[in-house]
Design a protein around this motif. Structure first.
Motif, PDB file in Angstrom:
ATOM      1  N   PHE A  14       0.842  -1.183   0.000  1.00  0.00           N
ATOM      2  CA  PHE A  14       0.000   0.000   0.000  1.00  0.00           C
ATOM      3  C   PHE A  14       0.881   1.237   0.000  1.00  0.00           C
ATOM      4  N   ASP A  17       0.393   7.072   3.004  1.00  0.00           N
ATOM      5  CA  ASP A  17      -0.781   7.934   3.119  1.00  0.00           C
ATOM      6  C   ASP A  17      -0.335   9.388   2.977  1.00  0.00           C
ATOM      7  N   ARG A  19      -1.765  12.016   3.783  1.00  0.00           N
ATOM      8  CA  ARG A  19      -2.208  12.863   4.888  1.00  0.00           C
ATOM      9  C   ARG A  19      -1.237  12.833   6.061  1.00  0.00           C
TER      10      ARG A  19
END
Length: 58
Positions: A14, A17, A19
């Motif tokens: 993955f 992120d 953020r």
């Protein structure tokens, strides 16, 4: 997403992120380091207290 083989065997990879900033990671790492230091001092003080109680009460 495609499966990626890494050091831990095959798993899904993955992406990071967006953020989560580097500043937030540094802040959390500092907080965790402070917490573990506090926990270590607390455990050591309880052990010392128990040893002193054993010496003086027995």
């Amino acid at each position: 997403m495609t499966a990626v083989n890494n050091d831990h065997g095959g798993s899904m990879h993955f992406p990071a992120d967006p953020r989560v900033s580097d500043e937030m990671v540094r802040e959390r790492a500092t907080e965790w380091h402070t917490f573990t230091r506090f926990a270590t001092y607390g455990i050591v003080s309880v052990v010392v207290l128990l040893i002193l109680m054993a010496l003086f009460l027995l």
